[in-house]
Design a protein around this motif. Structure first.
Motif, PDB file in Angstrom:
ATOM      1  N   ARG A   1       0.857  -1.190   0.000  1.00 38.62           N
ATOM      2  CA  ARG A   1       0.000   0.000   0.000  1.00 38.62           C
ATOM      3  C   ARG A   1       0.891   1.238   0.000  1.00 38.62           C
ATOM      4  O   ARG A   1       2.034   1.195   0.446  1.00 38.62           O
ATOM      5  CB  ARG A   1      -0.917   0.027   1.223  1.00 38.62           C
ATOM      6  N   CYS A   2       0.349   2.330  -0.493  1.00 40.50           N
ATOM      7  CA  CYS A   2       1.129   3.562  -0.604  1.00 40.50           C
ATOM      8  C   CYS A   2       1.418   4.161   0.778  1.00 40.50           C
ATOM      9  O   CYS A   2       0.508   4.322   1.582  1.00 40.50           O
ATOM     10  CB  CYS A   2       0.348   4.566  -1.453  1.00 40.50           C
ATOM     11  N   PRO A   3       2.676   4.537   1.040  1.00 42.81           N
ATOM     12  CA  PRO A   3       3.022   5.123   2.339  1.00 42.81           C
ATOM     13  C   PRO A   3       2.342   6.473   2.596  1.00 42.81           C
ATOM     14  O   PRO A   3       2.195   6.870   3.740  1.00 42.81           O
ATOM     15  CB  PRO A   3       4.546   5.317   2.254  1.00 42.81           C
ATOM     16  N   ILE A   4       1.918   7.163   1.558  1.00 45.69           N
ATOM     17  CA  ILE A   4       1.240   8.448   1.779  1.00 45.69           C
ATOM     18  C   ILE A   4      -0.280   8.282   1.835  1.00 45.69           C
ATOM     19  O   ILE A   4      -0.923   8.655   2.799  1.00 45.69           O
ATOM     20  CB  ILE A   4       1.624   9.487   0.693  1.00 45.69           C
ATOM     21  N   CYS A   5      -0.880   7.678   0.783  1.00 47.80           N
ATOM     22  CA  CYS A   5      -2.352   7.694   0.700  1.00 47.80           C
ATOM     23  C   CYS A   5      -2.973   6.340   1.025  1.00 47.80           C
ATOM     24  O   CYS A   5      -4.199   6.220   1.041  1.00 47.80           O
ATOM     25  CB  CYS A   5      -2.794   8.185  -0.674  1.00 47.80           C
ATOM     26  N   ASP A   6      -2.157   5.318   1.271  1.00 48.93           N
ATOM     27  CA  ASP A   6      -2.623   3.988   1.673  1.00 48.93           C
ATOM     28  C   ASP A   6      -3.350   3.226   0.556  1.00 48.93           C
ATOM     29  O   ASP A   6      -3.943   2.185   0.798  1.00 48.93           O
ATOM     30  CB  ASP A   6      -3.519   4.095   2.928  1.00 48.93           C
TER      31      ASP A   6
ATOM     32  N   ARG B   1       5.424   2.976  -8.081  1.00 50.49           N
ATOM     33  CA  ARG B   1       4.640   4.212  -8.176  1.00 50.49           C
ATOM     34  C   ARG B   1       3.214   3.930  -7.731  1.00 50.49           C
ATOM     35  O   ARG B   1       2.630   2.914  -8.113  1.00 50.49           O
ATOM     36  CB  ARG B   1       4.645   4.712  -9.627  1.00 50.49           C
ATOM     37  N   CYS B   2       2.665   4.837  -6.938  1.00 49.84           N
ATOM     38  CA  CYS B   2       1.277   4.720  -6.487  1.00 49.84           C
ATOM     39  C   CYS B   2       0.359   5.243  -7.588  1.00 49.84           C
ATOM     40  O   CYS B   2       0.504   6.383  -8.033  1.00 49.84           O
ATOM     41  CB  CYS B   2       1.070   5.512  -5.200  1.00 49.84           C
ATOM     42  N   GLY B   3      -0.597   4.403  -8.004  1.00 50.62           N
ATOM     43  CA  GLY B   3      -1.516   4.790  -9.073  1.00 50.62           C
ATOM     44  C   GLY B   3      -2.517   5.849  -8.631  1.00 50.62           C
ATOM     45  O   GLY B   3      -3.153   6.486  -9.458  1.00 50.62           O
ATOM     46  N   ASP B   4      -2.659   6.014  -7.330  1.00 46.00           N
ATOM     47  CA  ASP B   4      -3.621   7.002  -6.824  1.00 46.00           C
ATOM     48  C   ASP B   4      -2.970   8.379  -6.678  1.00 46.00           C
ATOM     49  O   ASP B   4      -3.335   9.330  -7.374  1.00 46.00           O
ATOM     50  CB  ASP B   4      -4.186   6.497  -5.487  1.00 46.00           C
ATOM     51  N   CYS B   5      -1.970   8.504  -5.797  1.00 49.25           N
ATOM     52  CA  CYS B   5      -1.402   9.845  -5.532  1.00 49.25           C
ATOM     53  C   CYS B   5      -0.119  10.122  -6.321  1.00 49.25           C
ATOM     54  O   CYS B   5       0.376  11.242  -6.312  1.00 49.25           O
ATOM     55  CB  CYS B   5      -1.162  10.037  -4.035  1.00 49.25           C
ATOM     56  N   GLY B   6       0.440   9.093  -6.972  1.00 46.95           N
ATOM     57  CA  GLY B   6       1.615   9.326  -7.817  1.00 46.95           C
ATOM     58  C   GLY B   6       2.954   9.262  -7.102  1.00 46.95           C
ATOM     59  O   GLY B   6       4.000   9.504  -7.729  1.00 46.95           O
TER      60      GLY B   6
HETATM   61 ZN   LIG Z   1      -0.483   7.103  -2.911  1.00 46.71          ZN
END
Ligand SMILES: [Zn+2]
Length: 311
Positions: free
Chosen positions: A21-26, A43-48
Motif C-alpha cells: 500500500r502507498c506510504p502516503i495515501c494507503d 509508483r502509487c496509481g492514486d497519488c503518484g
Molecule cells: Zn499514494
C-alpha cells in the motif's frame, strides 16, 4: 567511484518488507516504475508517489551516507555554490514574508547554502543548522562561527516548541519515514511557526518528458519522490495545513529537457516532434516558463506549511 559504492549498498541484505500500500495515501494500487542502482522503485496509481520498495535499511543508508559519495556531493555543492545561492534568495523572501524574524532551524544544511542566502539578505534570524554529515558541519563552523551547528539527526533533538521557522531544502526526498519526520518538525516548531521545504515535483514538465529516465531517480539517496498534490495529502495527514505552494525556476526544467533530448535517444524517441522543435525557440521558452509557474508544473516545489492547533 559512486556507482561502485551504490552497488555495494544494494548488495547488503534488506529485511524491510515490500509495501503493498502507498506510504502516503494507503492506496493498494502500487505498480513497478523502474529499477535503478540495484533498487526497485514503485509508483502509487492514486497519488503518484514514486518510492523505493522495499525501502533501504538503516545499515544500507549508513554505508551510503558515509561513503566517498558524500565527499563527492560536498565538492559538487562547493562548485555550484554561487549559481545555487541565487536560487535560494527567493526562498528567503518567501519565509520573511510569513515570519520576519525569530529562531530558525535549517535541517540538512550541508555546507550552508541557505545560511549564506540568509546572510546576504541580512535576514534577522537566530540560526541553527543541523546536518548528519560531520565534514559538512566542520565547514559550516569554519565559515559561520556565530551560528549554532548540530551534527545529528533532527529527530534526536529533544526540544519542544523551540523554533519559529523550520526549513528543509531538497532533503525530504532522502527521508524514508515521512510521518516520523513531520512528527519531529511539529514537535520542534512553535504553535504559530512555519515549516518551509522544497523537493522535486514529479507532476512537472521535466518529469513528463523524462519519465523513468529522470536523473533524480537516485536510490537509495532519493527514496520518496513526491508531487504538488500528494505533498498536501502528506501534510494534512500529519497535522499541517498549506499556506503557500509554488514551483519556481522553470528555466531549469527547460535546460534539463533540452540537454536530455540531445543526450538520451530513448527520451528523444518518445517525445513529440513539435515539442522537440518548439522548445528550442526562446519565445516558446518564455511562454512555457510562465505557464509552468502558473500551473505549478516546474520541477522543484516549495511549500510553506503551518501546524494545525493540537486537538
Ligand atoms: Zn499514494
Amino acid at each position: 567511484m559512486m556507482l561502485r559504492t551504490v552497488q555495494d549498498v544494494a548488495q547488503l541484505p534488506n529485511s524491510n518488507a515490500k509495501r503493498t500500500r502507498c506510504p502516503i495515501c494507503d492506496a493498494p494500487d502500487i505498480a513497478h516504475f523502474v529499477q535503478a542502482f540495484g533498487f526497485d522503485m514503485d509508483r502509487c496509481g492514486d497519488c503518484g508517489l514514486i518510492f523505493c520498495n522495499p525501502y533501504p535499511t538503516a545499515t544500507q543508508l549508513d554505508l551510503y551516507y558515509n561513503s566517498e559519495m558524500k565527499d563527492f556531493e560536498n565538492e559538487f555543492f562547493r562548485e555550484t555554490f554561487e549559481a545555487r545561492a541565487m536560487l535560494f534568495s527567493k526562498r528567503v523572501e518567501l519565509i520573511r514574508a510569513l515570519k520576519p524574524s525569530g529562531r530558525l532551524l535549517d535541517i540538512g544544511s550541508a555546507i550552508g547554502i541557505f545560511v549564506e542566502s540568509l546572510r546576504r539578505a541580512q535576514a534577522p534570524y537566530e540560526i541553527t543548522a543541523c546536518d548528519l554529515n560531520a565534514a559538512a558541519c566542520e565547514q559550516l563552523a569554519q565559515t559561520y562561527g556565530d551560528i549554532e551547528i548540530l551534527n545529528c539527526d533532527a529527530k534526536d533533538l529533544d526540544q519542544h516548541n523551540a523554533y519559529d521557522v523550520v526549513t528543509m531544502w531538497d532533503t525530504l526526498e532522502h527521508i524514508v519515514d515521512l510521518d516520523e519526520l513531520l512528527a519531529t518538525v511539529r514537535r520542534l516548531l512553535r504553535p504559530d511557526g512555519i515549516f518551509a521545504f522544497s523537493t522535486p515535483n514529479t507532476d512537472s514538465f521535466e518529469w513528463l518528458v523524462a519519465g523513468n529516465r529522470h536523473v533524480q531517480i537516485l536510490p537509495p539517496g532519493h527514496v520518496n519522490l513526491l508531487n504538488t498534490k500528494n505533498i498536501v495529502r502528506l501534510l494534512e495527514k500529519n497535522g499541517f495545513g498549506v499556506r503557500d505552494q509554488m514551483t519556481l525556476n522553470p528555466s531549469l526544467d527547460i535546460s534539463y529537457v533540452l540537454k536530455l533530448l540531445d543526450s538520451d535517444p530513448v527520451v528523444a524517441g518518445r517525445t513529440d516532434a513539435f515539442l522537440q522543435n518548439a522548445i528550442k525557440d526562446p519565445e516558446f521558452q518564455d511562454m512555457l516558463s510562465d505557464y509552468l509557474v502558473q500551473k505549478r508544473m516546474a520541477g522543484n516545489v516549495v511549500t510553506c506549511a503551518f501546524p494545525f492547533p493540537e486537538t
